[in-house]
Design a protein around this motif. Sequence first.
Motif, PDB file in Angstrom:
ATOM      1  N   LEU A  18       0.674  -1.625  -0.111  1.00  0.00           N
ATOM      2  CA  LEU A  18      -0.007  -0.343   0.291  1.00  0.00           C
ATOM      3  C   LEU A  18       0.191   1.200  -0.148  1.00  0.00           C
ATOM      4  CD1 LEU A  18      -1.959  -2.175   0.613  1.00  0.00           C
ATOM      5  CD2 LEU A  18      -3.159  -0.895   2.127  1.00  0.00           C
ATOM      6  N   ALA A  22       0.947   3.958  -2.729  1.00  0.00           N
ATOM      7  CA  ALA A  22       0.573   5.296  -2.273  1.00  0.00           C
ATOM      8  C   ALA A  22       1.987   6.589  -2.610  1.00  0.00           C
ATOM      9  CB  ALA A  22       0.846   5.665  -0.872  1.00  0.00           C
ATOM     10  N   ALA A  25       0.722   6.572  -6.519  1.00  0.00           N
ATOM     11  CA  ALA A  25       0.004   8.242  -6.996  1.00  0.00           C
ATOM     12  C   ALA A  25       1.012   9.735  -6.085  1.00  0.00           C
ATOM     13  CB  ALA A  25      -1.363   7.716  -5.853  1.00  0.00           C
ATOM     14  N   THR A  55      -9.320   9.600  -7.342  1.00  0.00           N
ATOM     15  CA  THR A  55      -9.115   8.101  -7.107  1.00  0.00           C
ATOM     16  C   THR A  55      -7.208   8.468  -6.658  1.00  0.00           C
ATOM     17  OG1 THR A  55     -10.779   7.214  -8.472  1.00  0.00           O
ATOM     18  CG2 THR A  55      -8.749   6.149  -7.815  1.00  0.00           C
ATOM     19  N   ALA A  59      -5.914   7.843  -3.238  1.00  0.00           N
ATOM     20  CA  ALA A  59      -4.813   6.339  -2.334  1.00  0.00           C
ATOM     21  C   ALA A  59      -3.796   7.311  -2.431  1.00  0.00           C
ATOM     22  CB  ALA A  59      -4.367   5.914  -3.744  1.00  0.00           C
ATOM     23  N   LEU A  63      -3.974   5.841   1.294  1.00  0.00           N
ATOM     24  CA  LEU A  63      -3.571   4.550   1.500  1.00  0.00           C
ATOM     25  C   LEU A  63      -2.400   4.312   2.896  1.00  0.00           C
ATOM     26  CD1 LEU A  63      -3.205   3.069  -1.807  1.00  0.00           C
ATOM     27  CD2 LEU A  63      -4.749   2.945  -0.467  1.00  0.00           C
ATOM     28  N   THR A  89      -7.352  -4.222  -1.214  1.00  0.00           N
ATOM     29  CA  THR A  89      -6.942  -2.557  -1.771  1.00  0.00           C
ATOM     30  C   THR A  89      -7.785  -2.134  -2.930  1.00  0.00           C
ATOM     31  OG1 THR A  89      -4.909  -3.011  -0.567  1.00  0.00           O
ATOM     32  CG2 THR A  89      -4.892  -0.703  -1.842  1.00  0.00           C
ATOM     33  N   LEU A  93     -10.431   1.543  -2.400  1.00  0.00           N
ATOM     34  CA  LEU A  93     -10.294   2.452  -2.795  1.00  0.00           C
ATOM     35  C   LEU A  93     -11.090   2.748  -3.943  1.00  0.00           C
ATOM     36  CD1 LEU A  93      -6.293   2.258  -4.734  1.00  0.00           C
ATOM     37  CD2 LEU A  93      -7.354   3.821  -2.785  1.00  0.00           C
TER      38      LEU A  93
END
Length: 252
Positions: A18, A22, A25, A55, A59, A63, A89, A93
Motif C-alpha cells: 500500500l 501511495a 500516486a 482516485t 490513494a 493508503l 486494496t 479505493l
Amino acid sequence: MSGGPVTARRGTGRAGLLLVAAAAAWVWVVTRGGDMAAMPGSMGLGLLPFLAVWTLMMAAMMLPATVPVAALYARTITAHRTSRMVVFTVAYLLVWAAAGLPAYALAAGLGRAATLPAVAGTAVAAAVFAVSGVYQLTPLKDRCLARCRSPIGLMLRYASYPGPSRDLRAGAHHGAFCLGCCWSLMVLLAAFGVMNLWAMVVLAAVITIEKLAPAGRVVARAVGIGSIALAVAVFWVPALAPGLTGGGMTGM
C-alpha cells in the motif's frame, strides 16, 4: 476494544504494498498535477478524468494511514495473501472512487463561486470550513475514527465473511468507515484548491495522525475547532480559501 491505534507485525510485508501504491500516486500528483493546480472547481475535467485524478489523490492521501489495518487483515489470510490484499486494496479505493461522484458535483458547483463577487466566494468558503469543523466534533466522526484506530471488532466480522467475496467486502466495508471518518477533511480541498499540493500534504498528515497517533482523537477535535475558526477568519483574510476566493495559494 482498545482505544489505541492498531499495531501489527506479521503481514506488514504484504500491507507495505500500500505504501508503494501511495508513493506512486504521490509521484503522479507532484509531476503531473501541476497544470491543474491553479484551476478552480473540477479543474476543467469531465467526470471520468476527474474520477481518475480523484482516485489517485485518495490513494496518495489515504493508503499510508491504512497500512496498519491492512497488515492486521493480512494476518487473517492463510493463502494467496498478495493477490487477496490487492483485492482488499482495490475495494477500499473503489469506495473513495465512488465518493468522487458527489465530490465532482460539489467541485463543479463550488468552482462557480470563484467567478462570483468576492463576498460570495468568501461566504461559501466560510460554509465549507464550518461544515467540516462541526462534523469533526460529532459522535459519528468519533465512531468512525474509533473503528479506524482500533478495528479488532471489524477483523472478527471480516473473518465471518464467507466465500471468495470476503476480501472485496472487507475492503469496501473498511473504506466506508474511512470515508465516514475523513470526508470532512476532503471537503476542505474545495476551499484550498482540489490539487493544492501543500493542502494535500497537510491533510494527509492530519489523517495519518488522527488514525495512528495516541492523541489522534485530540488532534481530530483540534482540527475541527481550527476549521470553525477559519470559517470566521476567512471573512477578514479571504486568501485562506484560495480555491473559492481566487487567492494566490492554489498552485502546487
